[in-house]
Design a protein around this motif. Structure first.
Motif, PDB file in Angstrom:
ATOM      1  N   GLY A 200       0.826  -1.209   0.000  1.00 38.82           N
ATOM      2  CA  GLY A 200       0.000   0.000   0.000  1.00 38.82           C
ATOM      3  C   GLY A 200       0.855   1.252   0.000  1.00 38.82           C
ATOM      4  O   GLY A 200       0.625   2.184  -0.774  1.00 38.82           O
ATOM      5  N   LEU A 203       2.508   1.920  -3.406  1.00 39.73           N
ATOM      6  CA  LEU A 203       1.599   2.487  -4.407  1.00 39.73           C
ATOM      7  C   LEU A 203       1.384   3.988  -4.156  1.00 39.73           C
ATOM      8  O   LEU A 203       1.405   4.808  -5.068  1.00 39.73           O
ATOM      9  CB  LEU A 203       0.269   1.740  -4.334  1.00 39.73           C
ATOM     10  CG  LEU A 203      -0.519   1.629  -5.623  1.00 39.73           C
ATOM     11  CD1 LEU A 203       0.310   0.980  -6.712  1.00 39.73           C
ATOM     12  CD2 LEU A 203      -1.801   0.844  -5.388  1.00 39.73           C
ATOM     13  N   GLY A 245      -3.361  -2.261  -7.278  1.00 41.16           N
ATOM     14  CA  GLY A 245      -3.304  -2.565  -5.849  1.00 41.16           C
ATOM     15  C   GLY A 245      -3.891  -3.935  -5.559  1.00 41.16           C
ATOM     16  O   GLY A 245      -3.323  -4.732  -4.800  1.00 41.16           O
TER      17      GLY A 245
END
Lengths: 263, 257
Positions: A200, A203, A245
């Motif tokens: 996470g 990204l 993701g």
């Protein structure tokens, strides 16, 4: 007198309700339908929220022109490179800090004082160091990945049952083999928690870095179409990020199942 | 080789920074092919003692050494109360762990691995992960792992205490059969008096505060088949004797916790 029959029923049946497998699909298609409907009825102007079909249409056009692919490749190289570097360093340093009390005492305070810095704040500094090419973007992602992986590896190592280490040493393991054969596999479940967390972060940093300084990349693309107020293409980029993701997470889940079959 | 425990003492610093003597004045030896059982109430330091003999803890005073003709590094095999199989290794990989670490060839690992897996009755479970096994089966793997290194001294730390009573009885019988085949010098820790009398050549009774040897009792019964009817009264007498030595301590221990 007739016997009275009082059946005892399972009063905790609500704990194991059966849900048909098509329900999750229903949820997401329902959302898309409502979205489409709102746009078709002109409740929200398309500049603010374009219809899903319009996004798909423009997205398809971006795919066939090769534009999307070019941005995607630029982003993928950065994120995969940064993620790989950050992961390898994070796991290695985490194992060392977890194993050696000396290294722990010296480096852990340093780690914990750098950890809370929002990594994007370091981008200007890193650009000063590495220039404006690919290096600073990869470096910032690596840095953002490094810390959560390191900290999870460290706590994973600390949570390895000492009896397993004793057993390994009893049966002849030297320090290196204790790390390799006991501590690393023992910490692996916690390491994977760190890897997912880091995905996470990676990204987030990718998009931020690309918005600040990049020609190509999904972040740059999203910002570009935002400035031009072409919302459909902007949304295509956003959806691509969501897909990325999701894919990242699924990939890690798959790897986790492969690498931790004993759980 | 004979194992000598020479004047061992162990002191700890407790949470209130006081010095606590866990073991004091411990002297005994384990002869070749002898099965010695340490028995005592909880808190008498029997596991501490086993850990010292096993090289997992250093004594504060005294030492433990092997005494023999050959000049080689003695090998130890430990069966842990917590079993301590590596969860990511299957039964076979766990059993051959010690062989792998001592640099034995793949061929030797295979032959010995199979031999000891067969001996503990785990044939067919080689590929199973510990998680997939029952408590008794897990401990069989733990025993096979310790036997596979062909140790000069086998240490067993309450190996069956986590098992249910029926499984424990079966495992005790099997252990005796295995021991009869391998004749390893063994130090066995338990709080179960019947288990001690059933298995031991000599029982070392430990006492508390500080942990010290109260008495060493030689069990003068044939090694195999002590559960037979004809030995019942003698068996009972040994159990009674040990219980009377421990009882007071055990009651005290109960009040503390």
């Amino acid at each position: 007198m007739a016997a009275v029959k009082q059946v005892i029923k399972n009063r905790v049946a609500f704990l194991d309700q059966k849900v048909p497998p098509y329900i999750p699909v229903l949820g997401i298609t329902g959302l898309l339908l409502i979205w489409e409907l709102i746009c078709r009825l002109n409740i929200v102007p398309p500049l603010f929220l374009p219809a899903p079909t319009a996004i798909v249409a423009d997205g398809w056009q971006m795919i066939s022109s090769g534009e999307l692919f070019r941005h995607l490749m630029a982003s993928l190289t950065r994120i995969l490179g940064g993620y790989a570097i950050g992961t390898v360093l994070g796991i290695t340093v985490g194992l060392i800090l977890g194993f050696s009390k000396w290294a722990d005492a010296i480096f852990t305070p340093i780690v914990y004082s750098i950890y809370p810095i929002p990594k994007i704040a370091l981008l200007p500094l890193i650009i000063l160091w590495f220039g404006i090419g690919e290096m600073p973007k990869v470096a910032i992602i690596a840095l953002g990945v490094f810390f959560p992986v390191l900290i999870n590896t460290f706590s994973g190592v600390k949570n390895v049952d000492p009896i397993l280490i004793k057993a390994a040493v009893t049966f002849g393991s030297n320090h290196l083999n204790v790390i390799r054969k006991v501590i690393l596999p023992g910490a692996l479940p916690t390491i994977f928690a760190g890897l997912k967390l880091a995905a996470g972060t990676a990204l987030l940093l990718l998009v931020s870095a690309e918005m600040i300084a990049a020609q190509y990349g999904i972040g740059a693309m999203v910002l570009h179409y935002g400035n031009l107020m072409i919302t459909t293409k902007l949304m295509a980029g956003v959806l691509l990020l969501s897909l990325l993701g999701l894919l990242f997470n699924r990939g890690l889940q798959w790897l986790e199942r492969r690498l931790i079959p004993w759980k | 080789m004979r194992v000598v425990v020479d004047n061992v003492e162990k002191t700890f610093i407790d949470s209130k920074k006081r010095e606590v003597t866990a073991l004091e004045n411990i002297n005994f030896s384990i002869e070749e092919q002898e099965f010695v059982v340490l028995v005592g109430p909880s808190g008498c330091g029997k596991s501490t003692l086993l850990n010292i003999v096993g090289g997992l803890l250093s004594p504060s005073k005294g030492e433990v050494y092997f005494e023999g003709k050959e000049q080689k590094n003695p090998k130890l095999g430990i069966v842990f109360q917590e079993i301590a199989l590596l969860p990511w290794r299957n039964v076979y990989e766990n059993v051959i762990y010690g062989l792998e670490e001592s640099g034995a060839s793949k061929q030797e690992q295979k032959v010995k691995g199979k031999h000891y897996i067969d001996m503990v009755g785990l044939t067919g479970f080689e590929k199973a992960f510990p998680k997939q096994l029952s408590g008794g089966m897990k401990q069989r793997a733990g025993i096979a792992r310790a036997l596979a290194v062909e140790p000069d001294l086998l240490l067993m730390d309450e190996p069956f205490s986590a098992l249910d009573a029926q499984t424990r009885t079966i495992m005790q019988e099997e252990l005796l059969t295995i021991w009869d085949r391998t004749r390893l010098s063994t130090l066995y820790v338990t709080h179960n008096i019947q288990e001690a009398v059933y298995l031991a050549d000599r029982v070392i009774v430990l006492s508390r505060h500080p942990g010290h040897i109260k008495k060493i009792i030689k069990i003068e019964l044939p090694k195999m088949g002590r559960d037979q009817e004809k030995y019942r009264s003698q068996f009972e007498r040994y159990s009674q004797e040990i219980w009377s030595l421990i009882r007071h301590d055990a009651e005290e221990a109960l009040k503390e916790a």
